[in-house]
Design an enzyme around this catalytic site. Structure first.
Site, PDB file in Angstrom:
ATOM      1  N   ASP A  13       0.815  -1.224   0.000  1.00 50.51           N
ATOM      2  CA  ASP A  13       0.000   0.000   0.000  1.00 50.51           C
ATOM      3  C   ASP A  13       0.843   1.266   0.000  1.00 50.51           C
ATOM      4  O   ASP A  13       0.413   2.301   0.500  1.00 50.51           O
ATOM      5  CB  ASP A  13      -0.956   0.018   1.208  1.00 50.51           C
ATOM      6  N   HIS A  41      -4.141  -2.112  -6.533  1.00 48.43           N
ATOM      7  CA  HIS A  41      -3.483  -0.934  -7.095  1.00 48.43           C
ATOM      8  C   HIS A  41      -4.553   0.104  -7.414  1.00 48.43           C
ATOM      9  O   HIS A  41      -5.525  -0.202  -8.099  1.00 48.43           O
ATOM     10  CB  HIS A  41      -2.729  -1.276  -8.380  1.00 48.43           C
TER      11      HIS A  41
END
Length: 430
Positions: A13, A41
């Site tokens: 992340d 993503h």
């Protein structure tokens, strides 16, 4: 021959999708080499968010080839759904290529993932319940089903029957759970295989041919170094190798063909799931960072744990992944804090250590040693150069580079493409 690997340097992340998307503009081929649809993503294009889990970020460039490599475990159902999502948004996927050697995630992998996690009780790992671990288990045990098998009706049927017989014994006798019938899976998943058939090929040939022809190839990692099964916070890790070394195994490209490794990190730290996190914040500062940074998992939606920037973690990532360039994201999230902190070392039983311990018991006893820097109150989301940053923000960025020991090539002050600032072109230095 020009290649760049993008890796996350923390617990995932970090904004890899954004940086991959940014670097993709100068690449001709973009490839994923590990993980599955447990990765998330988020890419922002013209103020519109796109969320992908399997397909590489480069798919938004129709003139470039996007590759799902052999090291990725593919859930055909998720892939077909993601393809439909892109088509609905007007995005072409004719430039996608999928390795015929990639392994397939099937419903029994997901069920086993859930049963194993439930059985762990308080010792759960925090898996996304996507079947990733069990699929990699089958791969290592040499009983996995690959994309090439999925496309052959007879071979798929034979191997599915064999695997279901074994998995169902496990479900019934060990977990007291209902079996999965062959007919529940076969036609549906064979159908998915036929839907993706046009994308399937030997991607190792495509990648090596591109490199041999002097094309620019970008390798996109999922998760982060601290979730690597060998170099991460084991057992609170993923089941593959997000480190740059995973490229060679997961894409069929030799190590001599890798030129640069870009490590992506945030100006603070976050992680989803259980496991050690020395700089974790439990106060209002942590809550502020979580809300301003929108720290909720792309895949799970779970609130992420957040903490101060940890240079011990970063130096570990730099070493084991051979990072040559740093991409620093989300500096804007820290705006408005009177003081910002950077962990420079750990205190372990009264002794200062500069490395990240392998022992979970030692990690529990590690206390972060902080260096405090003055914060900044200015809105920096419109900043377009390092010189335009407030002095305190500029000093913070420079100090991170010094502590990690890697030059910062880009820094970002927001999620948009235009909010990524270049200090040094990664491609130009190769």
């Amino acid at each position: 021959m020009t290649s760049v690997v993008v890796v996350g340097t923390q617990w995932g992340d970090e904004g890899k999708g954004k940086i991959t998307d940014f670097l993709s503009s100068d690449a001709e081929v973009i490839a994923r080499y590990q993980g599955g649809d447990n990765a998330g993503h988020t890419i922002v294009i013209d103020n519109k968010k796109f969320k992908l889990h399997l397909i590489p970020s480069g798919i938004f460039f129709p003139e470039k080839i996007s590759v799902i490599g052999n090291g990725v475990v593919v859930n055909p159902k998720s892939l077909v759904k993601e393809l439909a999502y892109l088509h609905e948004e007007g995005v072409t996927t004719d430039n996608l290529r999928i390795s015929d050697r990639a392994h397939v995630i099937l419903p029994y992998h997901i069920k086993l993932d859930q049963l194993q996690e439930e059985a762990k009780g308080d010792n759960k790992i925090g898996t996304t319940i996507k079947g990733i671990g069990p699929a990699y288990m089958d791969k290592a045990a040499r009983v996995g089903i690959r994309i090439a098998d999925l496309l052959d009706r007879d071979i798929f049927a034979e191997r599915l029957k064999t695997n279901l017989a074994e998995k169902n014994r496990l479900f019934e006798k060990m977990y007291d759970s209902a079996p999965i019938a062959f007919d529940e899976i076969f036609e549906e998943y064979y159908g998915y295989g036929q839907e993706i058939k046009k994308y399937v090929t030997d991607t190792s040939v495509i990648l090596n041919d591109a490199l041999d022809a002097g094309k620019r190839v970008l390798f996109e990692g999922a998760q982060g170094v601290m979730l690597d099964i060998d170099q991460g916070t084991y057992p609170f890790v993923t089941s593959s190798n997000p480190v740059a070394g995973g490229v060679t195994i997961g894409s069929g490209v030799g190590p001599s063909k890798i030129n640069k490794v870009v490590g992506v990190c945030k100006a603070y730290t976050s992680r989803v799931g259980d496991g050690p996190f020395p700089t974790e914040l439990f106060d209002e500062v942590g809550e502020r960072i979580r809300e301003i940074g929108h720290e909720y998992g792309t895949t799970t939606g779970r609130p992420r744990r957040v903490g101060w920037f940890d240079s011990v973690v970063m130096r570990h990532s730099r070493r084991v992944s051979g990072i040559t360039n740093l991409s620093l994201n989300s500096i804007d999230v820290l705006s408005g804090l009177e003081t910002v902190k950077i962990c420079v070392a750990y205190d372990l039983d009264g002794k200062r250590i500069d490395h990240y311990p392998a022992s979970l018991e030692q990690l529990k006893r590690c206390k972060p040693i902080y260096e405090e820097l003055p914060g900044w109150s200015e809105d920096i989301t419109g900043v377009r150069s390092l010189e335009d940053l407030p002095e305190n923000a500029r000093n913070y960025v420079r100090r991170i580079g010094e502590l990690v020991g890697v030059r910062i090539s880009t820094f970002s002050v927001g999620p948009g493409r235009e909010q990524t600032n270049i200090l040094e072109s990664v491609w130009a230095t190769i």
